[in-house]
Scaffold this active site. Structure first.
Site, short mmCIF file in Angstrom:
data_model
loop_
_atom_site.label_atom_id
_atom_site.label_comp_id
_atom_site.label_asym_id
_atom_site.label_seq_id
_atom_site.Cartn_x
_atom_site.Cartn_y
_atom_site.Cartn_z
N ASN A 109 0.87 -1.39 -0.06
CA ASN A 109 0.05 -0.08 0.11
C ASN A 109 0.83 1.19 0.12
OD1 ASN A 109 -2.15 -1.66 0.17
ND2 ASN A 109 -2.21 -1.69 2.32
N HIS A 126 5.82 -0.09 -2.56
CA HIS A 126 5.45 0.55 -4.02
C HIS A 126 5.62 1.86 -3.71
CE1 HIS A 126 3.18 -3.35 -5.18
NE2 HIS A 126 4.38 -3.36 -5.59
N CYS A 187 13.21 22.70 -12.72
CA CYS A 187 13.73 22.15 -13.96
C CYS A 187 12.58 21.93 -15.03
CB CYS A 187 14.48 21.00 -13.86
SG CYS A 187 13.39 19.36 -13.51
#
Length: 277
Positions: A109, A126, A187
């Site tokens: 999760n 993840h 950037c």
């Protein structure tokens, strides 16, 4: 004692016996542990997708419209993830993590609810949805910063409502072509939630950290995950190769069914709540 509570207590007793016999145990958690916190899961009890698959990493990186769709839907879905609180299962697992029974928690999760519950030694396999990262210069920012920017630049999208989907997504289908997606202020690069999208790879050092947790354990407990995604299933395979026992807690089909030592089909929160040590 009614039949439901009797079944739950029996499930808890079996799980506690497994914990005692095999401690210390590594734990893998999936979406099923967070549904009681109001966060939807991905799959049904047969392991099939409940909705269209989440955005694919290559599509997000190469297609501006995909990014418009992702961030517009997140404008609706993110507050549910942001405001979610740990449920009983998170708190009970956190308690176990402070005992000799659990060596570490690997979570699939991205909701950070284990950390909010004060779970020790948690690895976000993840990534984490509460951060964004620039794909150009790698600067990280809070997810709320991106949410505020998108809200300011796209006030008309705040009027939409939709069913919340997993990981801060929402089932919104409108014309996304006018949605303004902020770029990195440093950037000009693409901003992305700091999670591993489908089609991308978990960073090697993170996989190695998870393997170390399992190596230092005597068994594996899988809670609320079907392990249909290989990024999690690989650790069950590691246990099989090392002759480590595997227990599954949750309902429905599991990719590790044929290699598990113990499978307990019972309510996750109720079962963990009945464990005392």
């Amino acid at each position: 004692m009614n039949m439901m509570s009797k079944h739950t207590q029996q499930a808890a007793d079996r799980l506690y016996q497994f914990l005692q016999q095999h401690a210390p145990i590594a734990v893998i958690t999936g979406a099923g542990i967070s549904t009681a916190s109001g966060i939807p899961d991905y799959r049904d009890q047969q392991g099939q997708w409940k909705r269209k698959q989440p955005v694919q990493h290559p599509d997000f990186m190469r297609c501006h419209l995909t990014r418009q769709r992702y961030w517009a839907r997140s404008l609706i879905g993110w507050p549910t993830l942001r405001n979610a609180k740990p449920n009983v299962a998170h708190h009970q697992l956190a308690r176990l993590s402070h005992s000799p029974l659990v060596s570490g928690v690997i979570t699939q999760n991205v909701d950070r609810l284990h950390q909010k519950a004060d779970t020790l030694n948690t690895i976000d396999l993840h990534g984490r949805a509460d951060q964004i990262i620039c794909m150009g210069c790698a600067r990280q920012r809070p997810r709320q910063w991106m949410h505020d920017r998108c809200s300011q630049d796209n006030p008309s999208f705040l009027n939409f409502s939709a069913t919340v989907a997993p990981d801060g997504d929402a089932d919104l289908e409108v014309d996304f072509s006018q949605f303004q997606v902020p770029s990195c202020e440093d950037c000009g690069g693409i901003l992305k939630t700091d999670v591993v999208f489908f089609g991308d790879n978990v960073p090697r050092e993170r996989v190695d950290a998870c393997r170390d947790v399992i190596r230092q354990s005597r068994a594996l407990l899988v809670i609320g995950s079907s392990l249909m995604v290989y990024s999690g299933y690989r650790f069950a395979r590691q246990c099989l190769e090392n002759d480590q026992s595997i227990a599954l807690l949750g309902f429905g089909k599991n990719r590790a069914d044929d290699i598990a030592t113990l499978k307990i089909e019972a309510d996750i929160s109720e079962t963990l709540q009945c464990i005392n040590h």
